[in-house]
Design a protein around this motif. Structure first.
Motif, mmCIF file in Angstrom:
data_model
loop_
_atom_site.group_PDB
_atom_site.id
_atom_site.type_symbol
_atom_site.label_atom_id
_atom_site.label_comp_id
_atom_site.label_asym_id
_atom_site.label_seq_id
_atom_site.Cartn_x
_atom_site.Cartn_y
_atom_site.Cartn_z
ATOM 1 N N UNK A 20 -55.207 129.499 39.535
ATOM 2 C CA UNK A 20 -54.637 128.937 38.650
ATOM 3 C C UNK A 20 -53.456 127.898 38.881
ATOM 4 N N UNK A 21 -53.454 127.678 40.505
ATOM 5 C CA UNK A 21 -52.630 126.653 40.783
ATOM 6 C C UNK A 21 -53.389 125.164 40.960
ATOM 7 N N UNK A 22 -54.526 125.098 40.486
ATOM 8 C CA UNK A 22 -55.170 123.653 40.467
ATOM 9 C C UNK A 22 -55.123 123.154 39.226
ATOM 10 N N UNK A 23 -55.306 121.891 39.078
ATOM 11 C CA UNK A 23 -55.111 120.959 38.127
ATOM 12 C C UNK A 23 -56.488 121.210 37.120
ATOM 13 N N UNK A 24 -56.329 121.308 35.937
ATOM 14 C CA UNK A 24 -57.258 121.523 34.772
ATOM 15 C C UNK A 24 -57.584 119.977 34.642
ATOM 16 N N UNK A 75 -47.459 129.098 33.127
ATOM 17 C CA UNK A 75 -47.827 130.399 32.620
ATOM 18 C C UNK A 75 -47.824 131.574 33.540
ATOM 19 N N UNK A 76 -47.703 132.803 33.083
ATOM 20 C CA UNK A 76 -47.933 133.727 33.999
ATOM 21 C C UNK A 76 -49.229 134.266 34.141
ATOM 22 N N UNK A 77 -49.948 134.172 35.227
ATOM 23 C CA UNK A 77 -51.339 134.276 35.335
ATOM 24 C C UNK A 77 -51.643 135.268 36.633
ATOM 25 N N UNK A 78 -50.584 135.937 37.130
ATOM 26 C CA UNK A 78 -50.870 136.747 38.186
ATOM 27 C C UNK A 78 -49.699 137.898 38.040
ATOM 28 N N UNK A 79 -49.761 139.151 38.341
ATOM 29 C CA UNK A 79 -48.859 140.207 38.178
ATOM 30 C C UNK A 79 -47.643 139.754 39.203
ATOM 31 N N UNK A 80 -46.513 140.142 39.005
ATOM 32 C CA UNK A 80 -45.930 141.133 37.732
ATOM 33 C C UNK A 80 -45.841 140.407 36.473
ATOM 34 N N UNK A 81 -46.370 139.292 36.197
ATOM 35 C CA UNK A 81 -46.227 138.676 34.715
ATOM 36 C C UNK A 81 -47.171 139.416 33.999
ATOM 37 N N UNK A 82 -47.055 139.444 32.724
ATOM 38 C CA UNK A 82 -47.873 139.777 31.697
ATOM 39 C C UNK A 82 -49.142 138.723 31.753
ATOM 40 N N UNK A 83 -50.100 139.246 32.471
ATOM 41 C CA UNK A 83 -51.308 138.178 32.643
ATOM 42 C C UNK A 83 -51.977 137.883 31.462
ATOM 43 N N UNK A 84 -52.275 139.059 30.628
ATOM 44 C CA UNK A 84 -52.938 138.802 29.440
ATOM 45 C C UNK A 84 -52.125 137.566 28.467
ATOM 46 N N UNK A 138 -46.118 133.723 37.532
ATOM 47 C CA UNK A 138 -46.118 135.061 38.121
ATOM 48 C C UNK A 138 -44.948 135.778 37.687
ATOM 49 N N UNK A 139 -44.126 135.324 36.630
ATOM 50 C CA UNK A 139 -42.926 136.068 36.056
ATOM 51 C C UNK A 139 -41.761 135.793 37.058
ATOM 52 N N UNK A 140 -41.666 134.726 38.003
ATOM 53 C CA UNK A 140 -40.734 134.737 38.973
ATOM 54 C C UNK A 140 -39.924 133.221 38.381
ATOM 55 N N UNK A 141 -38.529 133.398 38.279
ATOM 56 C CA UNK A 141 -37.963 132.309 37.766
ATOM 57 C C UNK A 141 -37.776 131.295 38.978
ATOM 58 N N UNK A 142 -37.719 131.589 40.325
ATOM 59 C CA UNK A 142 -37.548 130.904 41.477
ATOM 60 C C UNK A 142 -38.920 130.079 41.702
ATOM 61 N N UNK A 143 -39.984 130.629 41.360
ATOM 62 C CA UNK A 143 -41.166 129.980 41.540
ATOM 63 C C UNK A 143 -41.443 128.980 40.448
ATOM 64 N N UNK A 144 -40.962 129.447 39.083
ATOM 65 C CA UNK A 144 -40.967 128.455 38.007
ATOM 66 C C UNK A 144 -40.077 127.121 38.237
ATOM 67 N N UNK A 145 -39.190 127.492 38.632
ATOM 68 C CA UNK A 145 -38.274 126.242 39.218
ATOM 69 C C UNK A 145 -38.503 125.436 40.122
ATOM 70 N N UNK A 146 -39.199 126.016 41.020
ATOM 71 C CA UNK A 146 -40.010 125.186 41.976
ATOM 72 C C UNK A 146 -41.320 124.353 41.434
ATOM 73 N N UNK A 147 -41.807 124.934 40.534
ATOM 74 C CA UNK A 147 -43.128 124.542 39.894
ATOM 75 C C UNK A 147 -42.617 123.095 39.287
ATOM 76 N N UNK A 148 -41.448 123.249 38.423
ATOM 77 C CA UNK A 148 -40.944 122.203 37.638
ATOM 78 C C UNK A 148 -40.640 121.027 38.475
ATOM 79 N N UNK A 149 -39.997 121.017 39.852
ATOM 80 C CA UNK A 149 -39.676 119.948 40.495
ATOM 81 C C UNK A 149 -41.094 119.657 41.067
#
Length: 369
Positions: A3-7, A23-32, A67-78
């Motif tokens: 999931x962390x590779x470029x499409x 997108x949440x693609x691994x738990x604890x995110x709602x993967x579906x 993965x439903x993680x706000x800190x991970x999302x913020x780092x991804x935006x950076x």
């Protein structure tokens, strides 16, 4: 593909326009939900590139798993901002989207939020963020109206911890109080499923709303309520949309039917929507949820903006109020809705739906708003 590779965009000698996708693609995110969102995004990019790209330039989707993680999302935006994406799209979880929106606003990176509904998506009004999904106060008031119309004036809310669940409970309390009803709050983090059943019997609630993630802790609560003879007439509801996804049906079977939830689809899709529905069904090997349509519509909007205004981030953000794009669920335009600090599509259609107890694989529309 990880999931962390470029499409990758379609093969082209020209440079691509890169779009960051969350997108949440691994738990604890709602993967579906994440998978459906990504399917809509990918289909949108594929079709834009099949038409020659946006303004003649192919799009490339660069995906990051939150993965439903706000800190991970913020780092991804950076990371995505540093990688040179023109804009961000996506995210399903409201608290995660709020973290992403805060970073996007701070960095001057346009963010088209596809699916998160929390009213306070940003602390202060921003020009950088737009949203397709309706605000939580809009959808959950429609849900409350459905309950009131069905005669439920005393309900219980079984909620887990978190800003999203607390905000939903507050919306319900306010709306029910204005119509002479009451809402009893039960703290799921402090109660076992058996204790929840005891509390419901004691409070004589006619409906219980399960505001919690799946499969844990929502599924054990639903099983317990369904199996308690004292609660045979109690309606179980899940406004956050848990029963939309196959994991709910797989975990609960018939016990998961007859549980009303919110989804954001019109009575009839647009002609574009009908075509996209067939393509998404083939891509997902199952019926697409409304989240998949949100993903597709996000790309439709961004492609139009990029074609019309180019890839400059400031120009993209300045274009939100001028958007007028035919989406899968209607014409998309953004405006300033009262109490909402982002550019908002006001409003997508809202439905209250459940799985038909006679045919749990089939959905019934119970109420529209």
């Amino acid at each position: 593909m990880h999931p962390n590779t470029s499409r990758e965009a379609e093969q082209s000698h020209r440079p691509s326009l890169r779009i960051g996708a969350l997108a949440p693609l691994t738990p604890p995110g709602w993967v579906e939900a994440g998978q459906h969102l990504l399917a809509g995004l990918e289909l949108g990019v594929k079709e834009v590139n099949g038409r020659g790209g946006a303004g003649g330039t192919p799009l490339e989707l660069v995906v990051r798993d939150t993965a439903a993680d706000p800190l991970r999302a913020a780092a991804a935006v950076d990371e995505l901002a540093e990688a040179g994406v023109a804009a961000l799209v996506g995210e399903y979880h409201s608290v995660v989207a709020r973290a992403a929106a805060a970073r996007a606003d701070a960095l001057g990176l346009p963010f088209l939020c596809s699916s998160a509904v929390l009213d306070a998506l940003t602390e202060e009004p921003t020009e950088w963020v737009a949203r397709l999904a309706p605000a939580q106060s809009r959808g959950w008031r429609v849900y409350a109206d459905f309950l009131l119309a069905a005669g439920h004036t005393r309900i219980a809310v079984v909620a887990g911890p978190g800003v999203y669940w607390a905000a939903g409970t507050g919306i319900l309390r306010e709306h029910f109080a204005a119509h002479g009803g009451t809402v009893v709050g039960l703290d799921l983090s402090a109660l076992t499923p058996a204790a929840v059943c005891d509390a419901l019997a004691a409070h004589r609630a006619t409906a219980v709303l399960v505001l919690a993630g799946i499969p844990e802790p929502a599924v054990p609560v639903v099983r317990a309520v369904r199996g308690d003879r004292r609660l045979a007439g109690v309606l179980i509801g899940a406004p956050a949309g848990q029963p939309e996804f196959a994991a709910w049906a797989a975990a609960l079977g018939e016990a998961g039917a007859g549980v009303p939830f919110l989804r954001y689809l019109p009575e009839r899709l647009t002609p574009l929507g009908s075509r996209v529905e067939a393509a998404l069904r083939e891509r997902l090997a199952e019926a697409p949820s409304f989240v998949a349509f949100e993903g597709y519509d996000a790309i439709a909007v961004l492609a139009d903006v990029l074609e019309t205004h180019g890839a400059d981030r400031a120009r993209i953000a300045a274009s939100w109020p001028r958007v007028s794009v035919e989406g899968t669920r209607g014409r998309i335009r953004f405006s300033r809705a009262p109490g909402i600090g982002v550019w908002q599509w006001a409003w997508p259609a809202v439905q209250v739906v459940d799985r038909d107890p006679a045919h749990p694989g089939r959905f019934r529309v119970l109420h529209t708003g």
